[in-house]
Structures are given as C-alpha cells and as structure tokens.
Design a protein around this motif. Sequence first.
Motif, PDB file in Angstrom:
ATOM      1  N   ALA A   1      13.235 -12.551  -6.988  1.00  0.00           N
ATOM      2  CA  ALA A   1      13.518 -11.323  -6.718  1.00  0.00           C
ATOM      3  C   ALA A   1      13.327 -10.274  -5.756  1.00  0.00           C
ATOM      4  O   ALA A   1      12.317 -10.650  -4.921  1.00  0.00           O
ATOM      5  CB  ALA A   1      12.621 -10.480  -7.852  1.00  0.00           C
ATOM      6  N   ASP A   2      14.443  -9.589  -4.896  1.00  0.00           N
ATOM      7  CA  ASP A   2      14.178  -8.998  -3.956  1.00  0.00           C
ATOM      8  C   ASP A   2      13.349  -7.634  -4.042  1.00  0.00           C
ATOM      9  O   ASP A   2      13.903  -6.666  -4.072  1.00  0.00           O
ATOM     10  CB  ASP A   2      15.505  -8.673  -3.293  1.00  0.00           C
ATOM     11  N   VAL A   3      12.031  -7.906  -3.918  1.00  0.00           N
ATOM     12  CA  VAL A   3      11.238  -6.592  -4.393  1.00  0.00           C
ATOM     13  C   VAL A   3      11.349  -5.668  -3.058  1.00  0.00           C
ATOM     14  O   VAL A   3      11.271  -4.371  -3.325  1.00  0.00           O
ATOM     15  CB  VAL A   3       9.932  -6.905  -4.580  1.00  0.00           C
ATOM     16  N   SER A   4      11.418  -6.265  -1.879  1.00  0.00           N
ATOM     17  CA  SER A   4      11.425  -5.561  -0.470  1.00  0.00           C
ATOM     18  C   SER A   4      12.419  -4.643  -0.550  1.00  0.00           C
ATOM     19  O   SER A   4      12.303  -3.347   0.314  1.00  0.00           O
ATOM     20  CB  SER A   4      11.304  -6.405   0.680  1.00  0.00           C
ATOM     21  N   TYR A   5      13.362  -4.673  -1.282  1.00  0.00           N
ATOM     22  CA  TYR A   5      14.495  -3.764  -1.396  1.00  0.00           C
ATOM     23  C   TYR A   5      14.074  -2.251  -1.901  1.00  0.00           C
ATOM     24  O   TYR A   5      14.579  -1.280  -1.521  1.00  0.00           O
ATOM     25  CB  TYR A   5      15.935  -4.190  -2.171  1.00  0.00           C
ATOM     26  N   PHE A   6      13.353  -2.535  -2.888  1.00  0.00           N
ATOM     27  CA  PHE A   6      12.721  -1.236  -3.492  1.00  0.00           C
ATOM     28  C   PHE A   6      11.378  -0.871  -2.810  1.00  0.00           C
ATOM     29  O   PHE A   6      11.066   0.582  -3.011  1.00  0.00           O
ATOM     30  CB  PHE A   6      12.384  -1.523  -4.948  1.00  0.00           C
ATOM     31  N   VAL A   7      10.682  -1.790  -2.337  1.00  0.00           N
ATOM     32  CA  VAL A   7       9.216  -1.199  -1.829  1.00  0.00           C
ATOM     33  C   VAL A   7       9.431  -1.076  -0.284  1.00  0.00           C
ATOM     34  O   VAL A   7       9.258  -2.227   0.448  1.00  0.00           O
ATOM     35  CB  VAL A   7       8.063  -2.274  -2.327  1.00  0.00           C
ATOM     36  N   LYS A   8       9.576  -0.041   0.139  1.00  0.00           N
ATOM     37  CA  LYS A   8       9.629  -0.071   1.592  1.00  0.00           C
ATOM     38  C   LYS A   8       8.293   0.155   2.630  1.00  0.00           C
ATOM     39  O   LYS A   8       7.462   0.606   1.707  1.00  0.00           O
ATOM     40  CB  LYS A   8      10.664   1.222   1.940  1.00  0.00           C
ATOM     41  N   PRO A   9       8.208  -0.613   3.508  1.00  0.00           N
ATOM     42  CA  PRO A   9       7.030  -0.216   4.364  1.00  0.00           C
ATOM     43  C   PRO A   9       6.330   1.142   4.406  1.00  0.00           C
ATOM     44  O   PRO A   9       7.176   2.122   4.651  1.00  0.00           O
ATOM     45  CB  PRO A   9       7.173  -0.922   5.750  1.00  0.00           C
ATOM     46  N   ASP A  10       5.186   1.302   4.095  1.00  0.00           N
ATOM     47  CA  ASP A  10       4.299   2.373   4.333  1.00  0.00           C
ATOM     48  C   ASP A  10       4.537   3.783   3.437  1.00  0.00           C
ATOM     49  O   ASP A  10       4.392   4.706   3.628  1.00  0.00           O
ATOM     50  CB  ASP A  10       4.456   2.959   5.960  1.00  0.00           C
ATOM     51  N   THR A  11       5.649   3.337   2.229  1.00  0.00           N
ATOM     52  CA  THR A  11       5.540   4.512   1.450  1.00  0.00           C
ATOM     53  C   THR A  11       4.282   4.494   0.364  1.00  0.00           C
ATOM     54  O   THR A  11       3.651   3.511   0.401  1.00  0.00           O
ATOM     55  CB  THR A  11       6.793   3.907   0.576  1.00  0.00           C
ATOM     56  N   PRO A  12       4.434   5.488  -0.421  1.00  0.00           N
ATOM     57  CA  PRO A  12       3.084   5.600  -1.435  1.00  0.00           C
ATOM     58  C   PRO A  12       3.187   4.342  -2.084  1.00  0.00           C
ATOM     59  O   PRO A  12       1.972   3.836  -2.425  1.00  0.00           O
ATOM     60  CB  PRO A  12       3.129   6.914  -2.013  1.00  0.00           C
ATOM     61  N   MET A  13       4.226   3.887  -2.543  1.00  0.00           N
ATOM     62  CA  MET A  13       4.291   2.636  -3.639  1.00  0.00           C
ATOM     63  C   MET A  13       3.828   1.483  -2.675  1.00  0.00           C
ATOM     64  O   MET A  13       3.160   0.491  -3.324  1.00  0.00           O
ATOM     65  CB  MET A  13       5.827   2.392  -3.897  1.00  0.00           C
ATOM     66  N   ASP A  14       4.043   1.298  -1.565  1.00  0.00           N
ATOM     67  CA  ASP A  14       3.821   0.209  -0.713  1.00  0.00           C
ATOM     68  C   ASP A  14       2.144   0.236  -0.686  1.00  0.00           C
ATOM     69  O   ASP A  14       1.456  -0.700  -0.615  1.00  0.00           O
ATOM     70  CB  ASP A  14       4.509   0.017   0.628  1.00  0.00           C
ATOM     71  N   ILE A  15       1.701   1.299  -0.205  1.00  0.00           N
ATOM     72  CA  ILE A  15       0.341   1.617   0.061  1.00  0.00           C
ATOM     73  C   ILE A  15      -0.468   1.143  -1.159  1.00  0.00           C
ATOM     74  O   ILE A  15      -1.600   0.405  -1.055  1.00  0.00           O
ATOM     75  CB  ILE A  15       0.131   2.733   0.368  1.00  0.00           C
ATOM     76  N   GLU A  16       0.070   1.678  -2.220  1.00  0.00           N
ATOM     77  CA  GLU A  16      -0.697   1.256  -3.552  1.00  0.00           C
ATOM     78  C   GLU A  16      -0.706  -0.043  -3.846  1.00  0.00           C
ATOM     79  O   GLU A  16      -1.700  -0.768  -4.259  1.00  0.00           O
ATOM     80  CB  GLU A  16       0.119   2.050  -4.722  1.00  0.00           C
ATOM     81  N   ALA A  17       0.488  -0.807  -3.646  1.00  0.00           N
ATOM     82  CA  ALA A  17       0.623  -2.305  -3.826  1.00  0.00           C
ATOM     83  C   ALA A  17      -0.197  -2.860  -2.852  1.00  0.00           C
ATOM     84  O   ALA A  17      -0.871  -4.081  -3.330  1.00  0.00           O
ATOM     85  CB  ALA A  17       2.034  -2.531  -3.593  1.00  0.00           C
ATOM     86  N   SER A  18      -0.327  -2.583  -1.469  1.00  0.00           N
ATOM     87  CA  SER A  18      -1.464  -3.217  -0.716  1.00  0.00           C
ATOM     88  C   SER A  18      -2.836  -2.895  -1.055  1.00  0.00           C
ATOM     89  O   SER A  18      -3.647  -3.758  -0.639  1.00  0.00           O
ATOM     90  CB  SER A  18      -1.127  -2.761   0.737  1.00  0.00           C
ATOM     91  N   GLN A  19      -3.059  -2.136  -1.887  1.00  0.00           N
ATOM     92  CA  GLN A  19      -4.518  -1.839  -2.454  1.00  0.00           C
ATOM     93  C   GLN A  19      -4.806  -2.651  -3.413  1.00  0.00           C
ATOM     94  O   GLN A  19      -6.010  -3.416  -3.579  1.00  0.00           O
ATOM     95  CB  GLN A  19      -4.678  -0.528  -2.553  1.00  0.00           C
ATOM     96  N   ARG A  20      -3.823  -2.719  -4.418  1.00  0.00           N
ATOM     97  CA  ARG A  20      -4.032  -3.608  -5.468  1.00  0.00           C
ATOM     98  C   ARG A  20      -3.700  -5.161  -5.340  1.00  0.00           C
ATOM     99  O   ARG A  20      -4.463  -6.031  -5.827  1.00  0.00           O
ATOM    100  CB  ARG A  20      -2.824  -3.360  -6.693  1.00  0.00           C
ATOM    101  N   CYS A  21      -2.779  -5.327  -4.296  1.00  0.00           N
ATOM    102  CA  CYS A  21      -2.590  -6.827  -3.867  1.00  0.00           C
ATOM    103  C   CYS A  21      -1.883  -7.903  -4.859  1.00  0.00           C
ATOM    104  O   CYS A  21      -1.506  -8.780  -4.277  1.00  0.00           O
ATOM    105  CB  CYS A  21      -4.076  -7.444  -3.354  1.00  0.00           C
ATOM    106  N   THR A  22      -2.196  -7.701  -6.010  1.00  0.00           N
ATOM    107  CA  THR A  22      -1.768  -8.740  -7.189  1.00  0.00           C
ATOM    108  C   THR A  22      -1.807  -8.146  -8.677  1.00  0.00           C
ATOM    109  O   THR A  22      -2.572  -7.001  -8.930  1.00  0.00           O
ATOM    110  CB  THR A  22      -2.779  -9.773  -7.166  1.00  0.00           C
ATOM    111  N   SER A  23      -0.988  -8.662  -9.287  1.00  0.00           N
ATOM    112  CA  SER A  23      -1.168  -8.120 -10.833  1.00  0.00           C
ATOM    113  C   SER A  23      -2.089  -8.970 -11.439  1.00  0.00           C
ATOM    114  O   SER A  23      -2.431 -10.105 -11.027  1.00  0.00           O
ATOM    115  CB  SER A  23       0.121  -8.538 -11.724  1.00  0.00           C
TER     116      SER A  23
END
Length: 981
Positions: free
Chosen positions: A546-568
């Motif tokens: 799955a090309d998740v990087s198409y939807f989650v762009k670097p340094d956006t609020p979604m990317d920052i939140e994902a970088s803090q959670r790091c994993t499901s």
Amino acid sequence: MLHNHVFLRKTKKGSVAKIVKEHYLRTDIACGSKACTTCTPCKRANLAEALPPFPGSQVGEYIVPDTNVLFHHLDVIEHPSISNLVILQTVLEELRHRSFQCFQRVRRLIDDPDRHFYVFSNDFHAETYVPEPAATASTTAVAESPNDRNDRAIRRAVQWYNAHLAALHLGAVLVTNDVANRQLAVNDGIPALSLRDFVQKLPGSVPLLDMLGAAGDDPTAPSSKDAVADASRLATVYPEHAAPASIQAGIATGVYQMGTLHISPHNFQEATLLADVNKQRVEVLISGRMDLNRAMDGDVVAFQLFPKEQWKSIVSKVQEQEDDDEAVGSDADAVDDDDDDDDDDDAAADANASASSESLLMPTARVVGIVKRNWRPLCGTLEAPPGFKQHVDAAREHVIDPIQSAFFWPIDKRMPKVRVRTRQLRHLLGQRIVVALDAWPQNSRYPTGHFVRVLGAVGDRAAESEALLLEHDIAHAPFNARVLACLPHQGDRWTVDVDTIDKPDRVDLRHLAICSIDPPGCTDIDDALHARPLPNGNIEAGVHIADVSYFVKPDTPMDIEASQRCTSVYLVDKRIDMLPTLLGTNLCSLRSNVDRLAFSCVWEMTPAGEVVSTRFHKSMIRSQASFTYDEAQARINDTSMNDTLSTNVRLLNQLAKALRKRRIAAGAVTLASPEVKFRLDDKEQQDPVDVEMKELMESNQLVEEFMLLANIHVARKIQQAFPDAAMLRCHPAPPSNRFDALIRAVGQRGFPMVVDTSKHLSDSLDAIQLPEDPYFNKLVRIMTTRCMQQAAYICAGSVNPSGYWHYGLATDIYTHFTSPIRRYADLIVHRMLHAAILRDGQLARDRMKRLADVLNVRHRNAQMASRASIVLFTNLFFRNKPATEEAYILRVLKNAVIVLIPKYGIENAVVLPKASLAKCDFDEKDIAITWPADAASQTRAGKLALFQKIKVHIEIVHQGPEAAQRLQLQLTLVDPPLPAA
C-alpha cells in the motif's frame, strides 16, 4: 528588524575569531488572545477572550509556566482544569532539548483547541527578545549563564503581556518553582507564583495538590517527609551514586561499563544487562537491593563488574513481591546496611556453594550510577496503612482529609513499592490509579511518588485495559481535528484519478492477477502478490505494498502523529491504529475489486527461486481477490482448481518453498512462540469464551517468504542510495552465555547443540527430535527464542556494515518495507525508496538515528502491550473456570519451575510450597529439583527437570494486601505429587 550577535571564539589553532550571528526580529507577532484588537490577526490565536479575575488579582490572567514546571509537573499541566497557558518559544525549545517525550506531550496539548494553549515566539518579537549572555556580559562582570538568560527572557515576556493587555483587564502570571526567579520577578513588578500557590487558588484543588506530591517549591527535593529524617539518626540505606563526571571517566578508562537494565519478571531483585567480558559480549547478573542501588527496569546505568571469584550461580529463585511488613511513614524505611534482604545472603551462599562448577557461574556486577532514568507512570493500587479506617460519617464526606502516607503496589511486579502521600486515601482505596515517580533518595528503602488520576475500580475490565495502555505508554486518544483535516476531503468516496495513473513514476498494473492473503477479518491489508510464467521459462513475481506515503506527506499533522505512535497496537479485543481508520481500513487497504495505489517490488526469478533481476516502482493495482490463509491453502491443496488466481497462488507457493530452502541453507533460524488467539462472545462485553493455538500453514509461509525477500532487496537499494541515513533493521547475535543452560539441558537428552553461528544453531535445532514427543522440537525452539536479543532499527551511518547483519534471517542487510499502514518505519523506507529511484533528496543521519531510537522504544512497547492484553484476557477466561492441564518445564529455579501450557500458550511460574521444598534437594549438576520416597506420607520419589511434562492446576486468585489485591493466575503442581509437609 535585524539584531547582530557578536562574540569572540578561540579556534583549534589558538587564534581568535570574530563571530557575527544575525537574528531577525519582528513586531507583528500576535499575543494569541482572542480579545486583543491591536495585534496582527492570527488564525491560531487560542487564548480565551474573557477570563474571570484570578483569586487575589484584579484582572483575568493567562498562565506562563517556566521550563521546570513543564518538565517536572506535566501531569498537573495536563489536567483538564488547567487552560489558557502561554508556552513561550524559549520554554518549548529548552523542553525539547531536555526531554523529547515531554515536548511531544506539550505539543499535543497545544494542538488541542479546547485547552487554549498558545505558543508565543518571544525570541523573535522585537519587544520581548533578550540577547544571549555573551553579547551583554562586560569584561569585568560575571557572565550570565544560559539558564539565567532564559529566566530573564521569560520574565520579559510576562512583563510585555501585562503591559500589552492592561487595557483589556487581562494580564499574565509567571508560574515558577524557582525561588530566586520569583523574587526577581516581584522586584520588577511581575506577578509570579509557585505552582503550589497557583494550584491552591484553583477551585477543587485537592486532586491537583496530590499530583504535586510533597516536593514543595524545589522539584529536586525528596517528595516524602518520611525519607528526609535527620541524617544523624538514620544510617544510609543505599550506596551513593557516582557523579556524572566520575561515570564518564570510569567508562573512558574501562573501569565502568554502561547498559540498559532488565529486571527479571520472576524476581524484582534480580536484573541482567549486556557487558564485555574477556572481549566477549555476554549477559551479566545484578542481584540484591544494594547492587541494584535504586535502578529500575529500563534505566541506562553505569555498572562495575565483580572479579570472577564473586560470580554467582545462574540458578535463581522466584520472588514476586516484598515480604517485609514495614510500617508506612515510620523510620523503618531507613534501615541499616546489614538489614538487607535475606535473598542477597542466599545468593552469595549459592555462589560459594557452586564456585567449583564454572559452567554454573554467571558474571556479576553492581550499579554505580544512573545515566538515564526510564521512569514512567505506574498503574496499580494503594495499600491502607495499619489502623486506617476507610469509612467515615456521612457528615464528614466532603471534609478534606489530612495528608496521609500509603504504599502503592504497581501492577508491574518488576517495579518496587512506591511511597505516596495523599489527601484522598479513603477515596482511592480499591481503585486502579496512576502514580508518577518523584525521587528515590539514598536514605529511603523505596521510591516516592504522587497520585495522578483514577482509572476505575480494581478488576473492572475497562480500567484494567486503560492501565495496560498507560503502563506501556501507548497513545490511544482519538485523532484530533488537525490530523483528520489531512484526510482526502472526498472521504470514503475518494478514487484514483487519471492524473495519478499518468505520472511517469507510477505504472498501471491493473491487468495483473493480483491477490492478497491475510488472516480472517483483516481490514488493514498492507500487501498483495502476483506471479506469472514468462516466455523464457522464468517466473515474474511481485509484491505490492500500500502506498501510504501518497496520503501521509512529511511534516503534516498526520505524519507527526504517526511518528509519535510509530506502530499500530494489536490487543485481544481491539486495534489501536497508527493512522486514521479511513486510511488504514479503506483508502490504503488493498481490498479486492477497487483501484488502489501501491509501491511494487517485482522480480524475475528462476523456478529454483534465484533472483535474476529486480525493479521497483510506484503502481496502481486492482486486487482480484482477498483470500484468508485457509482459502489460499485450499487453492494450494486442490490442484483441480485451474483458474488464473489458483494457478498463480500455487506458483507463488512453489517459489516460496524454494526461497525458504535457500534461506535455511544460508543459516536462517526457524524459531517458535506459543501464539494463541481468543474467541470473544458476540455481546458488547467481548468476554473471552475460548482459547486456541494459532495454526501455521503453507499459505502463511508463502506470504512470509515474499515479504522477507522484498524487505531484503529494498534494504540493499536504500543503503546504496543513502549509505549514511538508510533505515535498516538488524538482529545482533545473542550473547554466548545465554545458551549455557539450554545447551546443558539438551545435552542431557543426548543432543549436541552448537550455537557459534546461526547456521550451526539452525542445524542443531533441526536435529533435535524425539519420536515419542513431537512437541519437544517446538519446545526447544521456543526456549531458543528466549535466548535471542531483540531486533532493532538502526541508521546505516551509525554502525559499521557488519552491524547490519540479521542473525535470525541470516542476511547481510534487512529493513521493514511491507507494512506501512501499521508501522512508521515502513513509511519512512517508502519515502527513501522513492527518493532512491528518482535519485533525489538528501537525508540527515542524525535525524534518522533519533527516529530509529524512538521506533525501537515504541515497537517494544507495542509488543509488551499485546502480551499484557493476552495476560489480561487469560485471567478473565479462567476467572470462573479453574482447569488442570499438561505443561512442560521451561526453567528450573530453586523454589519454582517456569512452565509452558501448550493448550493456552500460558507461560508462568509454579511456586513450590516451602514445607515441601524443605524435603527436596536442588541438583546443580542436572539443574533439577529431586526428592526421595517417603513411606510415612506414601510419597514416591520424584524429580522436576527441564523439558519434563507435568500437570498443573490453573486458577485465578487474589494476591497482595487486602486493600491492594490483584487478580493473578496461579499454577499449582498436581503431578508428580510433592512430598507432604
């Protein structure tokens, strides 16, 4: 406005250089108050428009905390009653350097519009900027320290706020626990309060006062009056920690070493860490209160190895809780040095008794200092002190109680009891609560802490689940509005458009017969596969992620939140997603019969599984089927199914077998774990009604082999493109002495075990077979897994290429690419791979190294939370249904055996009664507990040894003091029968 900062610096050559730094200042930075009409309009202004007058003041006041208040008392700041805070840029930057974890927590508060937190860039405002010390210090005056400069900058900002908002009857108050800073503020006419004084002015302040603990104004002071009694009448309990300078010097000279401490799950007074002994990386034992010296699980410590004559036996004993009966709040907490636990003396005696057998000895050490604390919020219950009456007259129900001391019992048995002082003791008894650690003074037997909040009643499933997540620092709050705003505005109606297909770096693969193979009920489908024969006799196989990087762009609020959670995080009854559900289970999920964006890795392979060529590209796919493992296995088994998908699945399986054969030949180790799954009822309560082992089939291995292949080839590509910054995953070779006990035990069964290389270990495991017990081989593989080190993320430039090696997979390089929906590391690798294909972009090594460290912590926490969830549901499953089952002995201790119950995947200790142990002998040579026949009690001779099959009784019991009881799984030996008392 331009401000020049000029200073002189001595160069390495001895000359003096003049340094000029330019600092741009602005006059249009908004104050953040919605009531302000003079500032340039600011879309992010978030401070409330009107505030009620603060007690003792004539104006409504915004709160300006200093760095120490945020760092030491963030639990208070996070309380819902605290709002309208101005977080100065000076404070935020200082906090980021002191604790990135605290910084992230503050950022979450800032991002919550309901909390009214506002970041004011005081260092770039012309009227609040304070020059750096070197620019203002004269040649005769004592230079101002950076900390004093920051305090001055904070006072200047508060002063500006009060002048700026005076006409609106609004102002600001500085909240600091620094007495000197408060006095300087008062001298300048700036309102200033200690955090305690500020909290006391708030309505309903009792819970917040408890959260402050008893630290007073000084956050470094001991937080319990019981721990600061007159030093003249109390002997030192623990050795003094070495100073940081001494630790650094000791490590540099080799006198000390540094490592991360891991407390035993079965004995809270025993820990292990890795050390270099005789130029070998081995596991080292630290046991007893004195040698642990106030270190806790996960702390990075400096330690000193003992000489070989002080090494101890590798055989331990179970001790899961304190046996002492100290009075809370009494001077019994400060004991003499010779009042240490009996276990220390026992351990020394055991070491002397076994000194003649070097194979049973383990290197030992003592902690000399704490390099970095790993303190985290603890969940547990309070124990009522002796003579405490919980029930009071109804007339006194709302009367504030005096401060009382009580012991807090953590759920995590590796943690010590914590002394807590609270005004709410009678309301907190019987509740599952959160406690934060404050300090562990040298003259206190236990650490001190303060109450944070209540989770619910002990035993309540919701409270226990919440405790589980908090214990492992799992971010589980709903995604905030800023994160959700990053989703496509079309929502679930989003579709791939033609412009996406026509991009030169994306290939249309919708014509291929692609399918996915996943567990039943899987909705976050990361990967899909295809295979087709080529005219030259080779086979084309592809993995599509799955090309998740198409939807989650670097340094956006979604990317920052994902970088803090790091994993499901996967729990028994729910999944805590790294990304919003719309992405994870819909737009990014490679569901069948819909167009989806993917990142593809496609190989040309020979029928024998040899890779001829590899290509990577972004793609658009249309999966033709979403198979479960069972459905895919049916197509593998049934050769009469000749449709395209069935043929391709069998082709994939043929290649997977060849790939697996090649991996095993190269030395890959096949391990095992007792994985179970719970079947939950259909009711809202989701109670466990059955437990079954997870079954592995060829279809599971099919998917595994191609995911491994993709990860290996992607790792090589990104390492070639970014040799200093590639995100890799390594698996270090296990310390040699971890296998000692297992080698002895397997050798007693007639099987030699060679562990110097992964290839030799793999061959040894394959040769260990008992025809009369088919489970024996899996049991040995499970025990081998326990001997391994944890795999970890690394930045390629931070280690030598030899450090890329993945021991378990026997490959020279590896990464994670195949699960970007649920792992942030994979998302980073996707971005790296895309940049490598385009030959574009530079990556910072330091940033990748910091990210790898965070990923390792979060990944480990998620694993532990998943296991804790299984333990919780196991306890729920057996709460009203005791059972007797067969078990295998995994480890023999002096007072217990650690067993595995295959049917339920339970691994736990069977503690033997002391009366029976008195009639038993511990055989150090065979590592077994034996006892002779006893005619009087009609007990036959017996033995408990490694790998032995026994029967145990399973039931749930209450453990701990009456007011702090915990539901625990208790195993009791049924067969063979122990000698009677």
